[in-house]
Design a protein around this motif. Structure first.
Motif, PDB file in Angstrom:
ATOM      1  N   ASN A   1      -0.180   7.333   9.053  1.00 40.73           N
ATOM      2  CA  ASN A   1      -0.518   8.707   9.390  1.00 40.73           C
ATOM      3  C   ASN A   1      -0.798   9.476   8.108  1.00 40.73           C
ATOM      4  N   ILE A   2      -2.059   9.849   7.912  1.00 38.84           N
ATOM      5  CA  ILE A   2      -2.464  10.541   6.689  1.00 38.84           C
ATOM      6  C   ILE A   2      -1.769  11.895   6.551  1.00 38.84           C
ATOM      7  N   LYS A   3      -1.315  12.469   7.663  1.00 41.46           N
ATOM      8  CA  LYS A   3      -0.650  13.767   7.616  1.00 41.46           C
ATOM      9  C   LYS A   3       0.836  13.655   7.290  1.00 41.46           C
ATOM     10  N   ALA A   4       1.374  12.443   7.311  1.00 36.92           N
ATOM     11  CA  ALA A   4       2.805  12.233   7.079  1.00 36.92           C
ATOM     12  C   ALA A   4       3.095  12.112   5.586  1.00 36.92           C
ATOM     13  N   LYS A   5       2.710  13.137   4.812  1.00 36.56           N
ATOM     14  CA  LYS A   5       2.861  13.089   3.359  1.00 36.56           C
ATOM     15  C   LYS A   5       4.310  12.900   2.940  1.00 36.56           C
ATOM     16  N   GLU A   6       5.204  13.575   3.625  1.00 37.95           N
ATOM     17  CA  GLU A   6       6.609  13.518   3.215  1.00 37.95           C
ATOM     18  C   GLU A   6       7.240  12.144   3.444  1.00 37.95           C
ATOM     19  N   THR A   7       6.657  11.325   4.314  1.00 32.88           N
ATOM     20  CA  THR A   7       7.201   9.982   4.555  1.00 32.88           C
ATOM     21  C   THR A   7       6.423   8.897   3.830  1.00 32.88           C
ATOM     22  N   ALA A   8       5.391   9.274   3.096  1.00 36.55           N
ATOM     23  CA  ALA A   8       4.552   8.276   2.422  1.00 36.55           C
ATOM     24  C   ALA A   8       5.352   7.565   1.339  1.00 36.55           C
ATOM     25  N   LYS A   9       5.324   6.262   1.420  1.00 29.26           N
ATOM     26  CA  LYS A   9       6.003   5.406   0.441  1.00 29.26           C
ATOM     27  C   LYS A   9       5.112   4.208   0.155  1.00 29.26           C
TER      28      LYS A   9
ATOM     29  N   HIS B   1       0.841  -1.202   0.000  1.00 29.21           N
ATOM     30  CA  HIS B   1       0.000   0.000   0.000  1.00 29.21           C
ATOM     31  C   HIS B   1       0.870   1.244   0.000  1.00 29.21           C
ATOM     32  N   PHE B   2       0.238   2.390  -0.255  1.00 31.21           N
ATOM     33  CA  PHE B   2       0.899   3.697  -0.293  1.00 31.21           C
ATOM     34  C   PHE B   2       0.448   4.454   0.940  1.00 31.21           C
TER      35      PHE B   2
ATOM     36  N   LYS C   1       4.502  -4.669  -6.628  1.00 31.53           N
ATOM     37  CA  LYS C   1       5.881  -4.885  -6.162  1.00 31.53           C
ATOM     38  C   LYS C   1       6.857  -3.924  -6.836  1.00 31.53           C
ATOM     39  N   SER C   2       6.597  -3.566  -8.101  1.00 32.58           N
ATOM     40  CA  SER C   2       7.504  -2.671  -8.827  1.00 32.58           C
ATOM     41  C   SER C   2       7.536  -1.270  -8.227  1.00 32.58           C
ATOM     42  N   ALA C   3       6.480  -0.888  -7.523  1.00 33.53           N
ATOM     43  CA  ALA C   3       6.404   0.454  -6.934  1.00 33.53           C
ATOM     44  C   ALA C   3       6.953   0.500  -5.506  1.00 33.53           C
ATOM     45  N   GLU C   4       7.256  -0.650  -4.933  1.00 35.31           N
ATOM     46  CA  GLU C   4       7.712  -0.717  -3.540  1.00 35.31           C
ATOM     47  C   GLU C   4       8.953   0.132  -3.284  1.00 35.31           C
ATOM     48  N   GLY C   5       8.965   0.766  -2.113  1.00 31.67           N
ATOM     49  CA  GLY C   5      10.156   1.465  -1.646  1.00 31.67           C
ATOM     50  C   GLY C   5      10.245   2.925  -2.004  1.00 31.67           C
ATOM     51  N   GLY C   6       9.318   3.423  -2.807  1.00 29.19           N
ATOM     52  CA  GLY C   6       9.389   4.834  -3.197  1.00 29.19           C
ATOM     53  C   GLY C   6       8.021   5.465  -3.241  1.00 29.19           C
ATOM     54  N   PHE C   7       7.993   6.664  -3.810  1.00 28.76           N
ATOM     55  CA  PHE C   7       6.718   7.330  -4.042  1.00 28.76           C
ATOM     56  C   PHE C   7       5.977   6.572  -5.120  1.00 28.76           C
ATOM     57  N   PHE C   8       4.673   6.672  -5.122  1.00 31.07           N
ATOM     58  CA  PHE C   8       3.890   6.116  -6.221  1.00 31.07           C
ATOM     59  C   PHE C   8       4.003   7.086  -7.391  1.00 31.07           C
TER      60      PHE C   8
END
Length: 165
Positions: A45-53, A38-39, A91-98
């Motif tokens: 935390n919905i407010k943690a935009k900068e850490t969303a991965k 998931h992203f 799986k290809s999107a794992e580890g980074g921003f979407f």
């Protein structure tokens, strides 16, 4: 099969509630073996935009353990999309921003990610909110215009009565 008849490639949603924010559904892609990609920001935390991965968690972590009876829904993998391809995309999107774009509630959120894996990056929750805002705005504008016309008529009526006296 996993609980809720989940199969690899299905989208799984869980209802999130809090007294401090509107209720919403969190989306992820079930990849099998009790795991969901998931992203999300740190600790959902919905407010943690900068850490969303985009990251992998257990189904139990995804659902959360703060609710004894969570509202979980399954969106089956479309018949025209292979389950293997959905899992590969997740799986290809794992580890980074979407889409290499930071999290944005309206244009790049967990639902966009999950539905992208099914073939179309969209958020029906956002679409519903926008439609309601447009309808609400149109209604407010209509009521405002109606009130203006009524006030105008009342003023005109008073003005005409004033001429008769």
């Amino acid at each position: 099969m996993y609980p809720y008849n989940l199969q690899a490639g299905d989208i799984v949603t869980v209802k999130r509630t809090s007294p401090f924010r509107p209720t919403y559904y969190h989306y992820g892609v079930y990849i099998g073996n009790g795991e969901v990609i998931h992203f999300s920001g740190a600790e959902f935390n919905i407010k943690a935009k900068e850490t969303a991965k985009v990251h992998r968690v257990t189904f139990k972590e995804f659902v959360g353990d703060d609710d004894d009876n969570p509202e979980v829904k399954r969106i089956p993998c479309p018949s025209d999309v292979s389950r293997e391809e959905v899992v590969r995309l997740a799986k290809s999107a794992e580890g980074g921003f979407f889409r290499n774009i930071p999290y944005d509630l309206f244009t790049n959120n967990c639902e966009h990610f999950a539905r992208w894996c099914h073939g179309e990056a969209e958020s029906k929750q956002v679409q519903k909110v926008v439609k309601r805002a447009i309808v609400g705005g149109a209604v407010a504008l209509g009521v405002g215009l109606l009130i203006r016309e009524v006030v105008k008529e009342i003023k005109e009526e008073k003005k005409q009565r004033h001429y008769y006296y």
